[in-house]
Write a protein that holds these residues in place. Structure first.
Motif, PDB file in Angstrom:
ATOM      1  N   TYR A  31      81.928  81.641  84.948  1.00 18.91           N
ATOM      2  CA  TYR A  31      82.649  81.468  86.212  1.00 18.91           C
ATOM      3  C   TYR A  31      82.549  80.030  86.708  1.00 18.91           C
ATOM      4  N   ASP A  32      83.633  79.561  87.306  1.00 19.82           N
ATOM      5  CA  ASP A  32      83.671  78.244  87.938  1.00 19.82           C
ATOM      6  C   ASP A  32      83.540  78.460  89.442  1.00 19.82           C
ATOM      7  N   GLN A  33      82.359  78.174  89.981  1.00 19.81           N
ATOM      8  CA  GLN A  33      82.110  78.416  91.399  1.00 19.81           C
ATOM      9  C   GLN A  33      82.818  77.403  92.294  1.00 19.81           C
ATOM     10  N   LYS A  34      83.096  76.211  91.759  1.00 17.83           N
ATOM     11  CA  LYS A  34      83.733  75.177  92.575  1.00 17.83           C
ATOM     12  C   LYS A  34      85.186  75.532  92.909  1.00 17.83           C
ATOM     13  N   VAL A  35      85.910  76.074  91.933  1.00 16.92           N
ATOM     14  CA  VAL A  35      87.303  76.460  92.183  1.00 16.92           C
ATOM     15  C   VAL A  35      87.425  77.963  92.413  1.00 16.92           C
ATOM     16  N   LYS A  93      88.221  72.115  79.915  1.00 20.18           N
ATOM     17  CA  LYS A  93      88.382  71.705  81.307  1.00 20.18           C
ATOM     18  C   LYS A  93      87.061  71.663  82.068  1.00 20.18           C
ATOM     19  N   HIS A  94      85.987  72.039  81.396  1.00 19.02           N
ATOM     20  CA  HIS A  94      84.687  72.107  82.062  1.00 19.02           C
ATOM     21  C   HIS A  94      83.625  71.369  81.254  1.00 19.02           C
ATOM     22  N   PHE A  95      82.556  71.006  81.943  1.00 18.29           N
ATOM     23  CA  PHE A  95      81.413  70.433  81.251  1.00 18.29           C
ATOM     24  C   PHE A  95      80.688  71.540  80.494  1.00 18.29           C
ATOM     25  N   ASN A  96      80.168  71.195  79.326  1.00 19.15           N
ATOM     26  CA  ASN A  96      79.463  72.183  78.512  1.00 19.15           C
ATOM     27  C   ASN A  96      78.236  72.706  79.251  1.00 19.15           C
ATOM     28  N   GLY A  97      77.906  73.953  78.964  1.00 17.71           N
ATOM     29  CA  GLY A  97      76.728  74.558  79.578  1.00 17.71           C
ATOM     30  C   GLY A  97      75.822  75.174  78.530  1.00 17.71           C
ATOM     31  N   THR A  98      74.523  74.986  78.682  1.00 18.62           N
ATOM     32  CA  THR A  98      73.526  75.605  77.807  1.00 18.62           C
ATOM     33  C   THR A  98      72.576  76.413  78.675  1.00 18.62           C
ATOM     34  N   PHE A  99      72.410  77.684  78.325  1.00 21.43           N
ATOM     35  CA  PHE A  99      71.617  78.587  79.152  1.00 21.43           C
ATOM     36  C   PHE A  99      70.634  79.357  78.272  1.00 21.43           C
ATOM     37  N   SER A 114      75.089  89.053  83.212  1.00 24.67           N
ATOM     38  CA  SER A 114      74.813  87.895  84.061  1.00 24.67           C
ATOM     39  C   SER A 114      76.085  87.060  84.170  1.00 24.67           C
ATOM     40  N   THR A 115      76.116  86.190  85.173  1.00 26.38           N
ATOM     41  CA  THR A 115      77.234  85.263  85.350  1.00 26.38           C
ATOM     42  C   THR A 115      76.732  83.844  85.126  1.00 26.38           C
ATOM     43  N   PHE A 116      77.427  83.110  84.263  1.00 29.41           N
ATOM     44  CA  PHE A 116      77.016  81.755  83.917  1.00 29.41           C
ATOM     45  C   PHE A 116      78.026  80.760  84.495  1.00 29.41           C
ATOM     46  N   PRO A 117      77.557  79.803  85.313  1.00 27.23           N
ATOM     47  CA  PRO A 117      78.475  78.859  85.965  1.00 27.23           C
ATOM     48  C   PRO A 117      78.752  77.627  85.103  1.00 27.23           C
ATOM     49  N   LEU A 118      80.000  77.187  85.118  1.00 28.56           N
ATOM     50  CA  LEU A 118      80.380  75.918  84.503  1.00 28.56           C
ATOM     51  C   LEU A 118      80.956  75.001  85.575  1.00 28.56           C
ATOM     52  N   GLU A 119      80.690  73.705  85.420  1.00 29.09           N
ATOM     53  CA  GLU A 119      81.199  72.711  86.363  1.00 29.09           C
ATOM     54  C   GLU A 119      82.557  72.187  85.882  1.00 29.09           C
ATOM     55  N   PRO A 120      83.557  72.110  86.781  1.00 34.33           N
ATOM     56  CA  PRO A 120      84.873  71.594  86.381  1.00 34.33           C
ATOM     57  C   PRO A 120      84.847  70.080  86.183  1.00 34.33           C
ATOM     58  N   ARG A 121      85.631  69.619  85.222  1.00 38.12           N
ATOM     59  CA  ARG A 121      85.745  68.179  84.992  1.00 38.12           C
ATOM     60  C   ARG A 121      86.714  67.546  85.995  1.00 38.12           C
ATOM     61  N   ALA A 122      86.416  66.317  86.366  1.00 32.98           N
ATOM     62  CA  ALA A 122      87.331  65.496  87.162  1.00 32.98           C
ATOM     63  C   ALA A 122      87.076  64.044  86.771  1.00 32.98           C
ATOM     64  N   TRP A 123      88.033  63.199  87.091  1.00 37.52           N
ATOM     65  CA  TRP A 123      87.916  61.787  86.735  1.00 37.52           C
ATOM     66  C   TRP A 123      88.169  60.919  87.965  1.00 37.52           C
ATOM     67  N   VAL A 124      87.421  59.822  88.041  1.00 33.63           N
ATOM     68  CA  VAL A 124      87.619  58.840  89.110  1.00 33.63           C
ATOM     69  C   VAL A 124      88.017  57.520  88.462  1.00 33.63           C
ATOM     70  N   PHE A 199      88.340  62.350  97.530  1.00 27.78           N
ATOM     71  CA  PHE A 199      88.003  63.691  97.050  1.00 27.78           C
ATOM     72  C   PHE A 199      88.419  63.801  95.591  1.00 27.78           C
ATOM     73  N   ALA A 200      87.455  64.137  94.738  1.00 31.77           N
ATOM     74  CA  ALA A 200      87.723  64.281  93.306  1.00 31.77           C
ATOM     75  C   ALA A 200      88.160  65.714  93.022  1.00 31.77           C
ATOM     76  N   THR A 201      89.452  65.902  92.857  1.00 30.41           N
ATOM     77  CA  THR A 201      90.009  67.231  92.607  1.00 30.41           C
ATOM     78  C   THR A 201      89.728  67.661  91.173  1.00 30.41           C
ATOM     79  N   ALA A 202      89.326  68.912  91.005  1.00 30.20           N
ATOM     80  CA  ALA A 202      89.024  69.431  89.672  1.00 30.20           C
ATOM     81  C   ALA A 202      90.227  69.313  88.750  1.00 30.20           C
TER      82      ALA A 202
END
Length: 212
Positions: A31-35, A93-99, A114-124, A199-202
């Motif tokens: 799950y992507d908690q940010k979006v 579209k997301h940063f890799n996750g290791t759990f 369980s629910t595993f969160p991934l962070e969305p990528r964005a660029w500045v 604001f860095a949009t996903a």
């Protein structure tokens, strides 16, 4: 109408139970908690650290899956004695996750959930434009990047020259407020501050222009 003998029915029922008795089951969600949305199409690799024959630090791949439209995946692992389970999750579209999963938390006869969160990528993208023949500009991106090694770094970037019009792009976690901060030395030698927020949009690139 023909009916199956009771013995046959019992044997079929027992065989159905035995089918899952020799595996650990993992029924989880990415799950992507940010979006606030499930991550579909993510690649899942399940690894284990076996305890057979003593401690072995090597993680061995024992299963894989792709998340469905609801971010759900299901993996079965042959029952054994393990020091640890490890999930490696990747998505473009997301940063890799290791759990890592503690074996003590994995049920023996029901699925581990369980629910595993991934962070969305964005660029500045920071565009520096020297319109006033200033001498030197220094800037950095202040943003949440976790342990990401490919993201905007905390160290400053130094730009020199009188005819600068350059763009510097780096990654950050999406859906957050970022700040471009630093300073520049003008023609007279005075030090001036740089401070711009955005604001860095996903899943998108945010452009910040600094004119000095």
């Amino acid at each position: 109408m023909k009916t199956l003998p009771i013995l046959v029915v019992l044997l079929l029922a027992l065989s159905g139970c035995d089918k899952k008795s020799d595996v650990f089951m993992f029924d989880c969600v990415v799950y992507d908690q940010k979006v606030d949305a499930p991550v579909s199409g993510a690649s899942i690799i399940m690894k284990v650290q076996s305890a057979t024959g003593g401690f072995n630090p090597t993680f061995v791949t024992v299963g894989s899956a792709i998340t469905d439209a609801n971010g759900r995946f299901y993996i079965e692992v042959e029952k054994g004695v393990y020091f640890s389970y490890r999930l490696e999750i990747t998505d473009s579209k997301h940063f890799n996750g290791t759990f890592d999963i503690n074996p003590d938390d994995v049920p023996f006869s029901t699925a581990y959930s369980s629910t595993f969160p991934l962070e969305p990528r964005a660029w500045v993208s920071t565009r520096l434009v020297n319109q006033n023949s200033s001498q030197t500009a220094t800037f950095r991106i202040d943003a949440e990047t976790g342990n990401c090694t490919d993201c905007c770094q905390s160290s400053s970037t130094i730009v020199q020259g009188n005819s600068v019009d350059s763009i510097f792009t780096c990654q950050v976690y999406g859906q957050q407020q970022i700040e471009v901060e630093g300073n520049y030395v003008d023609q007279s030698g005075a030090l001036n501050q740089i401070s711009e927020t955005a604001f860095a949009t996903a899943f998108d690139t945010t452009l910040v222009t600094i004119i000095y």
